[in-house]
Write a protein that holds these residues in place. Structure first.
Motif, short mmCIF file in Angstrom:
data_model
loop_
_atom_site.label_atom_id
_atom_site.label_comp_id
_atom_site.label_asym_id
_atom_site.label_seq_id
_atom_site.Cartn_x
_atom_site.Cartn_y
_atom_site.Cartn_z
N LEU A 81 0.95 -1.40 0.09
CA LEU A 81 0.09 -0.22 0.05
C LEU A 81 0.69 1.39 0.08
N LEU A 93 -2.42 5.30 6.69
CA LEU A 93 -3.48 5.26 5.80
C LEU A 93 -4.79 6.03 5.95
N SER A 94 -5.35 6.26 5.15
CA SER A 94 -6.78 6.86 5.11
C SER A 94 -7.89 5.75 5.50
N GLU A 138 -8.11 3.20 2.73
CA GLU A 138 -7.02 2.11 2.62
C GLU A 138 -6.66 1.30 3.91
N LYS A 139 -7.24 1.75 4.92
CA LYS A 139 -7.26 0.77 6.25
C LYS A 139 -7.94 -0.49 6.04
N ARG A 171 -8.86 -1.43 3.10
CA ARG A 171 -8.32 -2.44 2.26
C ARG A 171 -7.31 -3.11 2.75
#
Length: 155
Positions: free
Chosen positions: A101, A108-109, A112-113, A115
């Motif tokens: 990532l 992370l946003s 994204e977390k 994901r």
């Protein structure tokens, strides 16, 4: 020094709206200027030690004033990830996903977390003992948030 505190108020009420003792404790943390992540079963807050530690008193007072019968609090230095002996392989998976990532998992946003949690699940990360707690610490969220991310993906 930056700290992270996780707190859980009881009694739990997982059906319907969060109970007042949980929401009022969360709001007390926000009023104190702490970065906050509210979950249905627990809340995570971050801040400098000189702000966070005194703010916990207000969080506890708010929780008990609004019906909490018990509050469980855990405090650690931000960025410190405990990796138990049983979860030795998990640290490698966390590093793999961070590289995939393109950065620190805690930076992370939210999307994204989510994901990252799905990638970790696909790699078998949640087969390790205490994996949800370790993943949560690496992401900078509560373990309840990790469970929420997993549950949303399965729905």
């Amino acid at each position: 020094m930056r700290l992270v505190a996780e707190f859980t108020t009881e009694p739990f009420d997982v059906d319907g709206q969060p109970p007042a003792h949980a929401t009022e404790a969360f709001e007390a943390a926000q009023r104190a200027g702490l970065e906050s992540d509210f979950g249905p079963l627990g809340t995570s807050v971050r801040g400098e030690d000189d702000v966070l530690l005194p703010a916990l008193s207000g969080v506890l007072q708010a929780a008990f004033a609004h019906g909490a019968t018990q509050v469980t609090v855990q405090v650690r230095q931000d960025g410190v990830v405990k990796v138990s002996r049983e979860a030795g392989g998990l640290s490698g998976l966390l590093a793999e996903v961070a590289a995939e990532l393109g950065g620190s998992l805690s930076g992370l946003s939210r999307g994204e977390k989510q994901r990252a949690v799905l990638l970790l699940e696909a790699k078998g990360a949640f087969e390790y003992r205490k994996s949800a707690e370790i993943v949560a610490e690496a992401l900078g969220v509560t373990r309840f948030t990790v469970y929420n991310y997993l549950n949303r993906a399965r729905d």
